[in-house]
Scaffold this motif. Structure first.
Motif, short mmCIF file in Angstrom:
data_model
loop_
_atom_site.label_atom_id
_atom_site.label_comp_id
_atom_site.label_asym_id
_atom_site.label_seq_id
_atom_site.Cartn_x
_atom_site.Cartn_y
_atom_site.Cartn_z
N PHE A 114 8.81 -14.42 -32.28
CA PHE A 114 10.23 -14.79 -32.37
C PHE A 114 10.48 -16.11 -31.66
O PHE A 114 11.12 -17.02 -32.20
N LEU A 115 9.99 -16.23 -30.45
CA LEU A 115 10.23 -17.46 -29.67
C LEU A 115 9.65 -18.67 -30.38
O LEU A 115 10.30 -19.73 -30.45
N ASP A 116 8.45 -18.55 -30.91
CA ASP A 116 7.84 -19.68 -31.61
C ASP A 116 8.66 -20.07 -32.84
O ASP A 116 8.83 -21.27 -33.14
N PHE B 66 5.33 -18.48 -23.04
CA PHE B 66 6.70 -18.92 -22.79
C PHE B 66 6.73 -20.36 -22.32
O PHE B 66 7.52 -21.18 -22.81
N GLU B 67 5.86 -20.70 -21.37
CA GLU B 67 5.85 -22.06 -20.84
C GLU B 67 5.46 -23.06 -21.93
O GLU B 67 6.01 -24.18 -21.98
N GLN B 68 4.54 -22.69 -22.79
CA GLN B 68 4.16 -23.57 -23.89
C GLN B 68 5.33 -23.78 -24.85
O GLN B 68 5.54 -24.88 -25.38
N ALA B 69 6.11 -22.72 -25.07
CA ALA B 69 7.27 -22.84 -25.95
C ALA B 69 8.31 -23.78 -25.35
O ALA B 69 8.91 -24.60 -26.05
N VAL B 70 8.52 -23.68 -24.04
CA VAL B 70 9.44 -24.60 -23.36
C VAL B 70 8.96 -26.04 -23.54
O VAL B 70 9.75 -26.95 -23.81
N ALA B 71 7.66 -26.24 -23.41
CA ALA B 71 7.11 -27.59 -23.55
C ALA B 71 7.30 -28.13 -24.96
O ALA B 71 7.44 -29.35 -25.15
N ARG B 72 7.31 -27.25 -25.96
CA ARG B 72 7.48 -27.71 -27.34
C ARG B 72 8.94 -27.98 -27.70
O ARG B 72 9.21 -28.67 -28.68
N LEU B 73 9.88 -27.45 -26.93
CA LEU B 73 11.29 -27.72 -27.20
C LEU B 73 11.58 -29.19 -26.90
O LEU B 73 11.33 -29.67 -25.80
#
Length: 561
Positions: free
Chosen positions: A406-408, A440-447
């Protein structure tokens, strides 16, 4: 001191004279030692403090707020308080540089995905650590920037203080009263550039307040303040004596200045900008208690309704999991929080028209008491995702899935479909975030957003003096999105990519009961705060004259929220 440039309705010859006076001021600033610069900022802080009461009253009148309104606290926090904390933080940076130290001496460094270096920007001092206990922020530097590079480059224009950058034009915002002074200060300290500030007409009544509050800068020939319409702004932007333009406003206004209706730029000088966008509020599915649902619903209502919804950083679209069992309960809590928020006038020009446009685009929208709309949209490039409504309209987008999938999916959707890159918010139970771990941290970095707030509102980043504020880097004149460059940034960091803010999912005392080390109750900026005005006023007084003796009263007020 009154100058020709302090009067309204200036003609071109008066504007020319104001610019000529600023040219002399620019030379004077280049010859001013760092210690004297710090003293000037201290004098300016004193005059801002002296004018704080009148400042707040004038801003409230501009917005049609009753002096007894519980919302007056917003004007304290986003008016004199924000300017005072910036002056204090910039003064601290100047003192460090004057003593031969980097502004980053003593700052904590860290690492983010991709090997990025991070710098702690909140808390900025010991007082922050107590008054904003549980909140933190880190500036992420661009990939490849080392700690050593960060240390030697921090200071920007103050590393070469004798090199002046001429006269800049600051086109002031018309929604938050601290923005124009903060932009002027950043131009002066970060870029060694003096400014002619043109007020947005919505704040014309603040002209005498700004003139008095910023008198030390005016007296030194570093600032002139003018009023007028678009014609005045256009004249100044294209004036040969102006070396740079900074605008806080809309992309349409930016494009009008840069292109003037043509396909090629007609502005023959650099321009920086902060232009807003459509900010997502990403909700991670998890197990939320009834208290969590209510509190975070009030959090969402604050992101949307603070300042009436007339914020470039207002949360505009909730992004939820269609498969979250508590989705309906949360949406009901959000609707209730929107309805319970204090009423206020639709004061910003064009608000009624934008509300009618939203109603026409979404005839099935839920009408909320107080002139608010809750809109169920779809995950496509329709109006809600591509239009900054700048009004109390909250959209809801549902995507399938749970957990990392979901997050991705959310990250891909908001990066691709949502207008702008100024800020994004993420809400999630700490246990859910821990389970996601590195994902989660990787998702933040991709935002791709200039400020990302995790269990906080990006407005906290705006109000944190040391935090860089602006769009995600990489925009161009012909695709400006949320703007070019950063402001605030009191540590004068170079090569900034973004700011990441973190806050507690629950307020005190529930935060401690659930293992979160956070002692702040409901924050004073929440629209549901019952003691927000008193707390904000006390915080402003504290920013002007810090003293441990003032802390008990501030904390007592905060705990009555």
């Amino acid at each position: 001191m009154s100058t020709t440039a302090d009067r309204t309705d200036l003609n071109s010859s008066q504007l020319d004279l104001a610019i000529a006076e600023l040219v002399e001021g620019s030379e004077r600033w280049g010859a001013t030692p760092l210690a004297a610069r710090g003293e000037l900022l201290a004098r300016t802080a004193a005059s801002v403090s002296d004018e704080a009461e009148r400042w707040v009253a004038a801003a409230a009148r501009a917005k049609g707020l009753d002096p007894s309104s519980v919302l007056i606290g917003e004007e304290w926090l986003t008016g004199p308080y924000g300017v005072l904390t910036s002056l204090n933080a910039l003064g601290r940076t100047l003192r460090a540089l004057n003593s031969g130290r980097s502004p980053l001496a003593g700052q904590r460094f860290g690492r983010a995905p991709g090997g990025r270096v991070t710098v702690s920007v909140l808390p900025h001092n010991a007082w922050d650590g107590l008054l904003l206990h549980g909140f933190s922020a880190r500036a992420w530097l661009r990939p490849g920037v080392t700690v050593g590079r960060a240390r030697v480059s921090a200071g920007l224009g103050q590393l070469a203080p004798t090199v002046a950058s001429g006269v800049g034009l600051v086109l002031g915002a018309g929604n938050i009263s601290s923005i124009a002074p903060l932009d002027v200060l950043y131009e002066l300290v970060a870029h060694n550039r003096v400014s002619i500030l043109k007020l947005n007409p919505t704040f014309d009544n603040l002209l005498p307040i700004y003139r008095a509050a910023l008198a030390p800068l005016i007296e030194q020939g570093l600032l002139r303040i003018v009023t007028g319409g678009a014609d005045v702004g256009d004249y100044l932007a294209h004036h040969s004596g102006i070396s740079h333009v900074h605008i806080t406003g809309s992309a349409a206004t930016h494009d009008s200045i840069v292109f003037g209706g043509s396909k090629t730029p007609r502005l023959g000088k650099p321009i920086s900008s902060e232009l807003g966008g459509v900010s997502p509020i990403i909700v991670l599915p998890g197990r939320w208690s009834p208290q969590d649902l209510r509190y975070q619903a009030e959090h969402v209502a604050t992101m949307r309704l603070h300042n009436g919804g007339y914020n470039c950083i207002a949360g505009q679209v909730l992004v939820l999991s269609a498969d979250w069992p508590q989705k309906r309960a949360f949406l009901d809590a959000v609707a209730a929080a929107l309805a319970a928020a204090p009423p206020r006038p639709a004061w910003y020009p064009g608000s009624d028209e934008r509300m009618r446009a939203a109603s026409a685009a979404y005839p099935a929208a839920q009408s909320i008491p107080g002139g608010r709309l809750l809109v169920a949209a779809s995950a496509s490039t329709e109006d809600m995702l591509a239009t900054e409504y700048f009004a109390p309209v909250l959209g809801v987008v549902e995507l399938p899935g749970a957990g990392q999938a979901f997050l991705d999916s959310v990250v891909e959707t908001v990066n691709r479909d949502f207008l702008g890159t100024l800020g994004a918010n993420i809400l999630g139970v700490p246990a859910t975030i821990r389970r996601l771990g590195a994902g989660f941290e990787q998702a933040v970095a991709r935002l791709r957003y200039g400020t990302i707030a995790i269990n906080a509102w990006t407005g906290v980043g705006f109000l944190s003096a040391a935090a860089p504020w602006g769009a995600f880097p990489g925009h161009t004149l012909d695709n400006v999105q949320s703007g070019i460059g950063v402001v605030h940034n009191a540590l004068l960091l170079d090569d900034v990519e973004r700011t990441v803010v973190r806050g507690p999912f629950r307020p005190f005392p529930r935060s401690v009961l659930h293992g979160e080390w956070a002692l702040l109750p409901k924050p004073p900026w929440f629209v549901s705060s019952r003691s927000g005005t008193l707390t904000a006023r006390l915080l402003t007084d504290f920013a002007a004259h810090p003293s441990a003796r003032k802390l008990p009263r501030i904390l007592a007020a905060a705990f009555r929220a």
